[in-house]
Write a protein that holds these residues in place. Structure first.
Motif, PDB file in Angstrom:
ATOM      1  N   GLY A  99       5.758  10.099 -13.720  1.00 23.86           N
ATOM      2  CA  GLY A  99       5.018  10.609 -12.834  1.00 23.86           C
ATOM      3  C   GLY A  99       5.972   9.295 -11.426  1.00 23.86           C
ATOM      4  N   ARG A 100       6.406   8.360 -11.942  1.00 24.41           N
ATOM      5  CA  ARG A 100       6.497   7.153 -10.432  1.00 24.41           C
ATOM      6  C   ARG A 100       5.613   6.883  -9.828  1.00 24.41           C
ATOM      7  NH1 ARG A 100      12.700   9.401  -8.343  1.00 24.41           N
ATOM      8  NH2 ARG A 100      13.962   8.265 -10.459  1.00 24.41           N
ATOM      9  N   ALA A 101       5.572   6.716  -8.510  1.00 24.27           N
ATOM     10  CA  ALA A 101       4.853   6.044  -7.731  1.00 24.27           C
ATOM     11  C   ALA A 101       4.115   7.199  -7.812  1.00 24.27           C
ATOM     12  CB  ALA A 101       5.132   5.951  -6.395  1.00 24.27           C
ATOM     13  N   LEU A 102       2.372   5.965  -8.456  1.00 18.80           N
ATOM     14  CA  LEU A 102       1.000   6.660  -7.716  1.00 18.80           C
ATOM     15  C   LEU A 102       0.467   6.191  -6.078  1.00 18.80           C
ATOM     16  CD1 LEU A 102      -1.088   4.763 -10.239  1.00 18.80           C
ATOM     17  CD2 LEU A 102       0.650   7.474 -10.012  1.00 18.80           C
ATOM     18  N   LEU A 103       0.108   7.518  -5.524  1.00 13.41           N
ATOM     19  CA  LEU A 103       0.189   7.375  -4.336  1.00 13.41           C
ATOM     20  C   LEU A 103      -1.467   7.026  -4.048  1.00 13.41           C
ATOM     21  CD1 LEU A 103       0.574  11.369  -3.352  1.00 13.41           C
ATOM     22  CD2 LEU A 103       2.470   9.917  -3.492  1.00 13.41           C
ATOM     23  N   CYS A 104      -1.709   6.405  -2.800  1.00  7.89           N
ATOM     24  CA  CYS A 104      -3.160   5.482  -2.175  1.00  7.89           C
ATOM     25  C   CYS A 104      -3.657   6.070  -1.525  1.00  7.89           C
ATOM     26  CB  CYS A 104      -1.910   4.957  -1.195  1.00  7.89           C
ATOM     27  SG  CYS A 104      -1.113   4.884   0.840  1.00  7.89           S
ATOM     28  N   LYS A 342       2.370   4.248   7.208  1.00  8.45           N
ATOM     29  CA  LYS A 342       1.450   3.535   8.494  1.00  8.45           C
ATOM     30  C   LYS A 342       0.777   2.779   7.451  1.00  8.45           C
ATOM     31  CE  LYS A 342      -1.974   6.514  10.479  1.00  8.45           C
ATOM     32  NZ  LYS A 342      -2.677   7.088  10.808  1.00  8.45           N
ATOM     33  N   LEU A 343       1.151   1.926   6.514  1.00 11.27           N
ATOM     34  CA  LEU A 343       0.397   0.617   5.804  1.00 11.27           C
ATOM     35  C   LEU A 343       1.453  -0.503   6.015  1.00 11.27           C
ATOM     36  CD1 LEU A 343      -1.767   2.437   2.603  1.00 11.27           C
ATOM     37  CD2 LEU A 343      -2.585   1.849   5.016  1.00 11.27           C
ATOM     38  N   TYR A 344       3.003   0.192   6.281  1.00 11.76           N
ATOM     39  CA  TYR A 344       3.222  -0.678   6.327  1.00 11.76           C
ATOM     40  C   TYR A 344       3.574  -1.743   7.703  1.00 11.76           C
ATOM     41  CZ  TYR A 344       5.456   0.071   1.746  1.00 11.76           C
ATOM     42  OH  TYR A 344       6.034   0.314   0.605  1.00 11.76           O
ATOM     43  N   VAL A 349      -1.900  -5.441   3.700  1.00  9.08           N
ATOM     44  CA  VAL A 349      -2.499  -4.095   3.794  1.00  9.08           C
ATOM     45  C   VAL A 349      -1.550  -3.804   2.595  1.00  9.08           C
ATOM     46  CG1 VAL A 349      -3.326  -2.264   4.706  1.00  9.08           C
ATOM     47  CG2 VAL A 349      -3.411  -4.850   5.856  1.00  9.08           C
ATOM     48  N   ALA A 350      -0.369  -3.211   3.187  1.00 10.87           N
ATOM     49  CA  ALA A 350       0.299  -2.525   2.671  1.00 10.87           C
ATOM     50  C   ALA A 350       1.174  -2.677   1.101  1.00 10.87           C
ATOM     51  CB  ALA A 350       1.802  -2.291   2.426  1.00 10.87           C
ATOM     52  N   VAL A 351       0.678  -3.945   0.738  1.00 15.81           N
ATOM     53  CA  VAL A 351       0.762  -4.500  -1.257  1.00 15.81           C
ATOM     54  C   VAL A 351      -0.891  -4.234  -1.469  1.00 15.81           C
ATOM     55  CG1 VAL A 351       1.140  -7.228  -1.782  1.00 15.81           C
ATOM     56  CG2 VAL A 351       2.720  -6.162  -0.823  1.00 15.81           C
ATOM     57  N   GLU A 352      -2.073  -4.962  -1.072  1.00 11.75           N
ATOM     58  CA  GLU A 352      -3.028  -4.331  -1.368  1.00 11.75           C
ATOM     59  C   GLU A 352      -3.592  -3.019  -1.636  1.00 11.75           C
ATOM     60  OE1 GLU A 352      -6.315  -5.227  -3.392  1.00 11.75           O
ATOM     61  OE2 GLU A 352      -5.158  -6.214  -2.459  1.00 11.75           O
ATOM     62  N   GLU A 353      -3.280  -1.995  -0.660  1.00 11.01           N
ATOM     63  CA  GLU A 353      -3.474  -0.276  -0.825  1.00 11.01           C
ATOM     64  C   GLU A 353      -2.422   0.339  -1.338  1.00 11.01           C
ATOM     65  OE1 GLU A 353      -6.340   0.354   0.761  1.00 11.01           O
ATOM     66  OE2 GLU A 353      -6.978  -2.098   0.928  1.00 11.01           O
ATOM     67  N   ILE A 354      -1.777  -0.299  -1.412  1.00  9.75           N
ATOM     68  CA  ILE A 354      -0.352   0.703  -2.059  1.00  9.75           C
ATOM     69  C   ILE A 354      -0.119   0.140  -3.357  1.00  9.75           C
ATOM     70  CG2 ILE A 354       2.051   1.403  -2.215  1.00  9.75           C
ATOM     71  CD1 ILE A 354       2.284   0.923   0.541  1.00  9.75           C
TER      72      ILE A 354
END
Length: 468
Positions: A99-104, A342-344, A349-354
């Motif tokens: 499923g590739r990427a997990l959603l934040c 929006k996290l980007y 924050v993006a690296v921590e939350e995604i």
């Protein structure tokens, strides 16, 4: 010794009728909340299976309870979802099969909010008139990439198809031979180009392409210069390629648009986190490409989508293409994509939350700590029923990104004393939730990089149940 024919006939005659078993099932708690049509089908199958056992001279239990139990098992299998969550212990962050990427969390919350209510999907609240569904993300994508305009479709292959069809249908598209990639599922760039109505013009060789290869190939029939980022393989050694900036220069001098398919695509510079350079979208836009396409569910870490950015002149044409409607994304994808993007606005924050970014940038020290905790949990759960150890190994980004890159990690290795490693692997895949790991040198490998919070305890409990 085979049964005699009279005994077989007696057994067949003693089989209960469908109506009888169905009546029993309707008051049996094993069938609670199951539709009657499914119960009926399962009862018929259970009776048919028993009949087949008798006819094939196999042992058969012909009682109401046995047939009810078999019918309940068959109905339960039908009631289960075919698409289920599982535990990824492979260490492959963007595992296509999983499923590739997990959603934040923000994406999940926004999807729930938007999909459980009416929304302004195609409504301009300021005017009260019909709006454009891409409005929710276009401004945000442009802010993050520096592009003049943007939109999103259902996946990157769709984005490439749409852009090629719009910009160069019936005309030649020049591309280096070394960039004619094949992506997952045997889909190839040349095949996508053919379906888009373009005419492929290959230049250069597999390992070396020069600027003059493009200039010599340009004719009045040329509609587009295409660059494809080889995100799923790497050629090393005696190689030469034309940079996007050089290709843009050639395009401008001949008044021909330039497009780049980035494939994976990222909105951060991974070099700041100790990883090799993977061209960020904003750098490619700044290089002057007229159109750039990339994925939403790979290095971006969002839902499956194909994102198209570029100059307003060409993006207006792409948006007006009738294929856009066939390839458009739904409200849930838009909601997830908007929340992820929006996290980007803050890279840290993006690296921590995604989840994708967090897993890719995990330090070796943190992984060692996670492995120690996992080792303690599994050792306590399994005891002396298996050989358990820790080993320095390698994770992979996966998903057609960062070809050849390995990420240092510390894994738990386990070898049961009561069964083979292959048997353990099979049991883990059949468990609920299923566990996907990998086997190396007759050890079952569990990589903590791709385990999610709390899954180490779940995994230890599963191993305790499976390893006697």
């Amino acid at each position: 010794m085979k049964q005699s024919m009279p005994d077989k006939h007696l057994q067949l005659k003693s089989l209960p009728g469908v109506d009888h078993i169905l009546a029993l099932a309707e008051t049996d708690e094993q069938f609670t909340r199951m539709p009657r049509s499914l119960i009926l089908e399962s009862v018929r199958r259970a009776i048919d299976n028993t009949r087949k056992q008798i006819l094939e001279d196999k042992p058969a239990i012909i009682t109401d309870e046995a047939i009810l139990k078999q019918a309940a098992r068959l109905a339960g299998q039908k009631m289960k979802n075919r698409l289920n969550p599982l535990i990824n212990a492979t260490g492959v962050v963007l595992h296509t099969n999983l499923g590739r990427a997990l959603l934040c969390r923000d994406a999940l919350d926004n999807i729930m909010a938007v999909s459980s209510s009416y929304s302004n999907l195609e409504l301009d609240l300021a005017t009260g008139k019909r709006g454009i569904r891409y409005a929710a993300i276009e401004e945000l994508i442009c802010e993050l990439t520096g592009a003049q305009a943007a939109m999103a479709v259902n996946n990157n292959a769709g984005a490439v198809l749409l852009a090629l069809n719009t910009l160069a249908q019936g005309r030649q598209v020049i591309v280096s031979r070394g960039e004619l990639v094949e992506i997952g599922g045997s889909f190839r760039i040349p095949d996508v180009m053919i379906k888009s109505g373009c005419i492929l013009k290959e230049v250069g060789t597999t390992n070396r392409t020069h600027p003059h290869d493009y200039t010599h190939a340009i004719t009045e029939e040329t509609g587009l210069l295409l660059k494809v980022h080889t995100s799923n393989y790497k050629i090393e050694g005696f190689t030469t390629s034309v940079s996007l900036k050089e290709l843009v220069g050639i395009g401008k001098s001949h008044d021909i648009p330039v497009m780049e398919d980035l494939g994976s695509g990222t909105l951060i510079d991974f070099r700041a986190f100790g990883l090799p350079s993977e061209p960020p979208v904003f750098e490619q836009v700044a290089s002057g490409a007229d159109v750039v396409t990339f994925s939403g569910d790979k290095l971006l870490g969002g839902p499956q989508a194909g994102i198209i950015v570029g100059t307003k002149h060409y993006m207006d044409q792409i948006k007006a293409n009738p294929l856009t409607r066939a390839l458009r994304i739904d409200k849930m994808t838009l909601a997830g994509l908007e929340a992820t993007l929006k996290l980007y606005r803050d890279t840290l924050v993006a690296v921590e939350e995604i989840p994708t970014l967090k897993m890719l940038t995990l330090s070796y020290e943190q992984l060692c700590s996670d492995a120690d905790v996992l080792f303690s949990l599994v050792t306590e759960a399994v005891g002396n029923q298996a050989e358990i150890a820790l080993a320095d190994m390698a994770s992979r980004p996966g998903g057609g990104s960062y070809p050849g890159l390995t990420l240092p990690t510390r894994c738990l290795t386990i070898r049961p004393k009561t069964m083979s490693v292959t048997a353990l692997d099979k049991k883990l895949r059949a468990f609920d939730p299923a566990v996907m790991g990998r086997i190396e040198d007759d050890w079952f490998i569990i990589d903590p990089r791709t385990l999610q919070p709390g899954q180490n305890k779940i995994l230890a409990n599963i191993l305790k149940k499976l390893i006697d």
